[in-house]
Design a protein around this motif. Structure first.
Motif, mmCIF file in Angstrom:
data_model
loop_
_atom_site.group_PDB
_atom_site.id
_atom_site.type_symbol
_atom_site.label_atom_id
_atom_site.label_comp_id
_atom_site.label_asym_id
_atom_site.label_seq_id
_atom_site.Cartn_x
_atom_site.Cartn_y
_atom_site.Cartn_z
ATOM 1 N N PRO A 11 99.839 114.834 69.310
ATOM 2 C CA PRO A 11 100.148 115.693 70.452
ATOM 3 C C PRO A 11 99.517 115.288 71.787
ATOM 4 N N ASN A 12 98.228 114.979 71.801
ATOM 5 C CA ASN A 12 97.608 114.684 73.094
ATOM 6 C C ASN A 12 97.769 113.237 73.537
ATOM 7 N N GLY A 13 98.250 112.384 72.638
ATOM 8 C CA GLY A 13 98.502 111.000 72.996
ATOM 9 C C GLY A 13 97.259 110.175 73.259
ATOM 10 N N THR A 14 96.096 110.618 72.774
ATOM 11 C CA THR A 14 94.864 109.876 72.966
ATOM 12 C C THR A 14 94.567 109.036 71.733
ATOM 13 N N ALA A 15 94.360 107.753 71.940
ATOM 14 C CA ALA A 15 94.093 106.847 70.825
ATOM 15 C C ALA A 15 92.764 107.183 70.163
ATOM 16 N N PRO A 16 92.730 107.148 68.839
ATOM 17 C CA PRO A 16 91.465 107.423 68.156
ATOM 18 C C PRO A 16 90.481 106.269 68.333
ATOM 19 N N GLN A 17 89.199 106.612 68.452
ATOM 20 C CA GLN A 17 88.164 105.592 68.535
ATOM 21 C C GLN A 17 88.106 104.807 67.235
ATOM 22 N N SER A 18 88.209 105.507 66.127
ATOM 23 C CA SER A 18 88.159 104.869 64.825
ATOM 24 C C SER A 18 89.435 105.192 64.039
ATOM 25 N N TYR A 19 89.587 106.444 63.638
ATOM 26 C CA TYR A 19 90.780 106.873 62.924
ATOM 27 C C TYR A 19 91.046 108.342 63.188
ATOM 28 N N ARG A 20 92.268 108.750 62.826
ATOM 29 C CA ARG A 20 92.650 110.147 62.984
ATOM 30 C C ARG A 20 93.671 110.493 61.904
ATOM 31 N N TYR A 21 93.471 111.634 61.259
ATOM 32 C CA TYR A 21 94.440 112.102 60.253
ATOM 33 C C TYR A 21 95.690 112.596 60.995
ATOM 34 N N ILE A 22 96.854 112.278 60.433
ATOM 35 C CA ILE A 22 98.120 112.731 61.020
ATOM 36 C C ILE A 22 99.041 113.238 59.922
ATOM 37 N N ASN A 23 100.068 113.971 60.336
ATOM 38 C CA ASN A 23 101.068 114.489 59.382
ATOM 39 C C ASN A 23 102.162 113.472 59.162
ATOM 40 N N VAL A 50 96.739 108.213 57.979
ATOM 41 C CA VAL A 50 95.692 108.045 58.973
ATOM 42 C C VAL A 50 96.213 107.093 60.039
ATOM 43 N N LEU A 51 95.967 107.441 61.290
ATOM 44 C CA LEU A 51 96.281 106.568 62.415
ATOM 45 C C LEU A 51 95.037 105.742 62.724
ATOM 46 N N LEU A 52 95.196 104.410 62.747
ATOM 47 C CA LEU A 52 94.096 103.507 63.081
ATOM 48 C C LEU A 52 94.405 102.762 64.358
ATOM 49 N N SER A 53 93.412 102.651 65.219
ATOM 50 C CA SER A 53 93.519 101.787 66.392
ATOM 51 C C SER A 53 93.119 100.381 65.967
ATOM 52 N N SER A 63 99.865 88.103 56.859
ATOM 53 C CA SER A 63 98.801 87.104 56.718
ATOM 54 C C SER A 63 97.403 87.707 56.625
ATOM 55 N N LYS A 64 97.243 88.960 57.026
ATOM 56 C CA LYS A 64 95.945 89.640 56.956
ATOM 57 C C LYS A 64 96.072 90.743 55.912
ATOM 58 N N HIS A 65 95.339 90.606 54.811
ATOM 59 C CA HIS A 65 95.485 91.531 53.689
ATOM 60 C C HIS A 65 94.429 92.630 53.659
ATOM 61 N N PHE A 66 93.475 92.573 54.616
ATOM 62 C CA PHE A 66 92.412 93.569 54.668
ATOM 63 C C PHE A 66 92.171 94.003 56.101
ATOM 64 N N GLU A 67 91.967 95.298 56.291
ATOM 65 C CA GLU A 67 91.533 95.832 57.586
ATOM 66 C C GLU A 67 90.096 96.294 57.399
ATOM 67 N N PHE A 68 89.206 95.725 58.199
ATOM 68 C CA PHE A 68 87.774 95.985 58.054
ATOM 69 C C PHE A 68 87.331 97.132 58.946
ATOM 70 N N ARG A 69 86.419 97.951 58.408
ATOM 71 C CA ARG A 69 85.909 99.108 59.122
ATOM 72 C C ARG A 69 84.422 99.289 58.844
ATOM 73 N N LYS A 70 83.723 99.786 59.873
ATOM 74 C CA LYS A 70 82.304 100.119 59.721
ATOM 75 C C LYS A 70 82.133 101.469 59.038
ATOM 76 N N SER A 71 83.111 102.332 59.210
ATOM 77 C CA SER A 71 83.102 103.633 58.534
ATOM 78 C C SER A 71 84.498 103.882 57.986
ATOM 79 N N ILE A 72 84.573 104.791 57.030
ATOM 80 C CA ILE A 72 85.854 105.027 56.354
ATOM 81 C C ILE A 72 86.147 106.522 56.341
#
Length: 124
Positions: free
Chosen positions: A112-124, A3-6, A19-28
């Motif tokens: 491919p489109n080079g647009t950053a995901p708002q939350s996340y995006r599945y990638i290969n 998954v690609l995360l912004s 130093s940061k062991h957790f990435e916090f998200r409102k949705s998963i």
């Protein structure tokens, strides 16, 4: 599966320096089997800068989530509280084996489109 995360640059750096062991998200993620997170550091960096293994996801109400993660949250309580304000549940992705890329990668080389995901995006 990856998954690609912004992620804001300062938090991306904290993850990659260990130093940061957790990435916090409102949705998963909706799909099971996400094993790796690829980090897109948002502007002004605007590049894919590294990745980490998913060591699990903690899903709790925000107060309990903070208690569970605060020792290695990598963010202030005020930021955490503001981020999850009004939420019944929050998510913390456990960071394992963070790796900073020697050379940051342009986003359009990863998706491919080079647009950053708002939350996340599945990638290969």
């Amino acid at each position: 599966m990856k998954v690609l995360l912004s992620i804001k640059p300062e938090f991306a750096d904290s993850i990659l320096d260990g130093s940061k062991h957790f990435e916090f998200r409102k949705s998963i993620f909706k799909r099971d089997g996400v094993e790796k997170i690829v980090i897109y550091a948002t502007m002004p960096v605007g590049k894919v800068v590294g990745e980490f293994d998913v060591g699990g996801v903690i899903a709790l109400e925000p107060e309990k989530l903070w208690e569970e993660t605060k020792a290695h949250a990598g963010i202030s309580f005020n930021f955490f509280e503001s981020y999850f304000s009004g939420r019944d549940k929050g998510f913390a992705i456990r960071v394992e084996n963070p790796q900073r890329y020697e050379q940051p990668v342009a986003l359009n080389e990863v998706i491919p489109n080079g647009t950053a995901p708002q939350s996340y995006r599945y990638i290969n």
